[in-house]
Design an enzyme around this catalytic site. Structure first.
Site, PDB file in Angstrom:
ATOM      1  N   LYS A 182       0.938  -1.148   0.101  1.00 27.66           N
ATOM      2  CA  LYS A 182      -0.138   0.019  -0.009  1.00 27.66           C
ATOM      3  C   LYS A 182       0.901   1.349   0.164  1.00 27.66           C
ATOM      4  O   LYS A 182       1.534   1.678   1.019  1.00 27.66           O
ATOM      5  CB  LYS A 182      -0.863  -0.012   1.220  1.00 27.66           C
ATOM      6  CG  LYS A 182      -1.840   1.100   1.149  1.00 27.66           C
ATOM      7  CD  LYS A 182      -2.585   1.678   2.376  1.00 27.66           C
ATOM      8  CE  LYS A 182      -1.613   2.793   2.794  1.00 27.66           C
ATOM      9  NZ  LYS A 182      -1.574   3.901   2.056  1.00 27.66           N
ATOM     10  N   GLU A 257      10.001   2.487  10.401  1.00 20.91           N
ATOM     11  CA  GLU A 257      11.022   3.468  10.078  1.00 20.91           C
ATOM     12  C   GLU A 257      10.178   4.717  10.229  1.00 20.91           C
ATOM     13  O   GLU A 257       9.465   5.219   9.191  1.00 20.91           O
ATOM     14  CB  GLU A 257      11.851   3.092   8.841  1.00 20.91           C
ATOM     15  CG  GLU A 257      12.918   4.070   8.610  1.00 20.91           C
ATOM     16  CD  GLU A 257      12.916   5.212   7.881  1.00 20.91           C
ATOM     17  OE1 GLU A 257      12.452   6.346   8.489  1.00 20.91           O
ATOM     18  OE2 GLU A 257      12.821   5.003   6.738  1.00 20.91           O
ATOM     19  N   CYS A 291      13.334  11.681   6.559  1.00 16.53           N
ATOM     20  CA  CYS A 291      13.408  11.404   7.948  1.00 16.53           C
ATOM     21  C   CYS A 291      14.801  11.561   8.453  1.00 16.53           C
ATOM     22  O   CYS A 291      14.739  11.530   9.616  1.00 16.53           O
ATOM     23  CB  CYS A 291      12.816   9.952   8.077  1.00 16.53           C
ATOM     24  SG  CYS A 291      13.400   8.486   7.217  1.00 16.53           S
ATOM     25  N   GLU A 391      10.162  17.273  14.422  1.00 14.46           N
ATOM     26  CA  GLU A 391      10.371  16.779  13.119  1.00 14.46           C
ATOM     27  C   GLU A 391       9.717  18.064  12.084  1.00 14.46           C
ATOM     28  O   GLU A 391       8.536  18.017  12.250  1.00 14.46           O
ATOM     29  CB  GLU A 391      10.122  15.602  12.657  1.00 14.46           C
ATOM     30  CG  GLU A 391      10.674  15.194  11.173  1.00 14.46           C
ATOM     31  CD  GLU A 391      10.371  13.759  10.980  1.00 14.46           C
ATOM     32  OE1 GLU A 391      11.285  12.991  10.276  1.00 14.46           O
ATOM     33  OE2 GLU A 391       9.407  13.243  11.346  1.00 14.46           O
TER      34      GLU A 391
END
Length: 486
Positions: A182, A257, A291, A391
């Site tokens: 997906k 992750e 990331c 972040e």
């Protein structure tokens, strides 16, 4: 004259209303349609069909049905399949790059130089691991056997769409698992193109399946599905938590992750003229939507003014603009929600009292359309500020000064995350010492070349498990001990 981006898009559009299940593209006539927006101009370029729970059941059943044969297939056959996938990706590299430009705004030069080659690198790495891997080893009279875990459900993000697909699909297939993928509904077109490549490479029916949909529905359904043996997700911390919670009742393996706030420690003996531009561009790579981007530059206080001047000069050389133009360095932010997030966090930095070195709120000059942002650098940042802790996922770099090496390491580790890190310094022993003390899953010393075999994953809230190379391959294997085998 033909338009390469439009030509690539036209090749994908006939498949956007379909799912790839059990070796064929099937229509989903009643499915909800999810818009795909070109972030450079706001145009809706496609609508993909969101699979239902019944579609997911069908995809998982196809993967389950194919597993018995594929898990026992000869290693040579799996290598040959991956080699055909690699060859077809290389052959269609320009089409893949053009689709990435259109669906998520990657600059065409960056898509050609990084997105597609790195994706190819993951397929090649899986081939190399599989070629030499010993699935049965002996410890005295006990056999240690490694077997494919089963049906692997894979959820991939919008920021590195093709790269993250190959980082998961290639080792899963190499291990002998069957797959339900997906992709992010925000950048699904490269995934559709990849599914066609797998089909054209001759993957047996049911071995690879693609279903589009949202995380809250398709992703949650995959996590909870009793016939899925493993789920691997790259995404936000919120999404990772929800997947883990959904997977818990069926006790399936979960690899994650997730987010990062990676440090870049510049040692006092670093060549600032060389390493500061490298650090700025690493932080802003992929418009900062990585990331592991080193978005906290930790520098000696005595060199702060020098570092700021070099960083400002570096940004002045960045070209923000039309991602289809070869000269463009940075295209737009990939989607509207992320664009709002970046603007919000720049405002937060200003409110917190951080000093703007360059950039700031609003769009770059001359770009009053699309989801463009100014490359932004803050200095005089303290580790407790939100812009140093959260972040941001855009081209926003914070510069944090330190007075000694112990303080630099403490700042580097002062985060909930632990995904990546960088150290730059002339004294390699000292740089190694700092790298060993940074609590992250991967550290780069003096900007080395990318290594697709280096394990990648996080400490703390950056995730569980590892990807890439041997370590990523073994995530898709179970371990069986057979005592008295010899």
């Amino acid at each position: 004259m033909s338009d390469p981006a439009q030509d690539a898009l036209q090749a994908v559009l006939p498949l956007t209303g379909k799912a790839y299940i059990d070796g064929e593209w099937i229509d989903l006539p009643g499915a909800e349609r999810l818009p795909v927006i070109n972030p450079a101009n706001g145009n809706c370029i496609a609508q993909v069909a969101a699979g239902t729970a019944a579609d997911l059941d069908r995809a998982v059943a196809a993967a389950r049905g194919a597993f018995a044969a594929f898990s026992q297939s000869p290693v040579a056959a799996r290598i040959a399949l991956l080699e055909r996938v690699h060859a077809l990706m290389a052959e269609r590299a320009e089409e893949l790059a053009q689709v990435l430009v259109t669906e998520m705004g990657a600059a065409i030069s960056f898509a050609r130089a990084s997105h597609v080659p790195f994706a190819l690198g993951h397929v090649q790495a899986a081939i190399e691991v599989l070629r030499d891997y010993e699935f049965l080893t002996m410890r005295g009279t006990t056999a240690i056997v490694r077997e494919p875990i089963g049906v692997a459900a894979l959820i991939t993000p919008w920021n590195w769409p093709l790269y993250q697909i190959t980082a998961k699909v290639a080792p899963a297939l190499a291990a002998g698992c069957t797959v339900v993928l997906k992709p992010s509904e925000l950048s699904p077109l490269s995934a559709i193109m990849f599914a066609q490549i797998v089909h054209d490479a001759g993957a047996p029916a049911g071995v690879f399946n693609l279903l589009n949909g949202t995380g809250s529905e398709a992703g949650a359904g995959m996590a909870a599905h009793p016939d899925v043996d493993m789920i691997s997700i790259t995404g936000s911390n919120r999404a990772g938590v929800l997947v883990a919670q959904g997977a818990a009742p069926t006790v399936k393996r979960v690899t994650q992750e997730l987010g990062g706030k990676s440090p870049n420690v510049l040692m006092p003996d670093a060549d600032f003229e060389r390493v500061v531009p490298l650090g700025v561009m690493a932080a802003f790579r992929n418009v900062g939507q990585s990331c592991s981007a080193p978005t906290r530059m930790i520098v000696p206080r005595s060199a702060l003014a020098q570092v700021e001047a070099i960083a400002r000069r570096t940004v002045e050389g960045i070209i923000v603009g039309d991602p289809t133009e070869d000269a463009t360095t940075l295209g737009p932010i990939a989607n509207a929600a992320q664009h709002r997030r970046v603007q919000t966090m720049i405002a937060v930095g200003i409110e917190e009292g951080a000093r703007l070195v360059c950039g700031g709120l609003g769009s770059p000059e001359g770009l009053d359309h699309g989801l463009f942002v100014q490359p932004t650098i803050f200095s005089d940042v303290s580790s407790g500020m939100r812009i140093a802790q959260e972040e941001i996922f855009g081209p926003v770099l914070v510069i944090i000064p330190y007075d000694n090496i112990d303080e630099a390491v403490a700042i580097a580790n002062d985060t909930d995350y632990g995904l990546g890190g960088h150290v730059h310094g002339a004294d390699l022993d000292q740089a190694r010492s700092v790298a060993l003390r940074i609590r992250t899953g991967q550290v780069h010393i003096n900007s080395p070349a990318w290594d697709p075999h280096a394990p990648f994953g996080g400490y703390k809230r950056s995730g569980n498990g590892r990807e890439y190379g041997l370590f990523g391959f073994e995530e898709y294997l179970e371990v069986k001990a057979i005592l008295g085998f010899a």
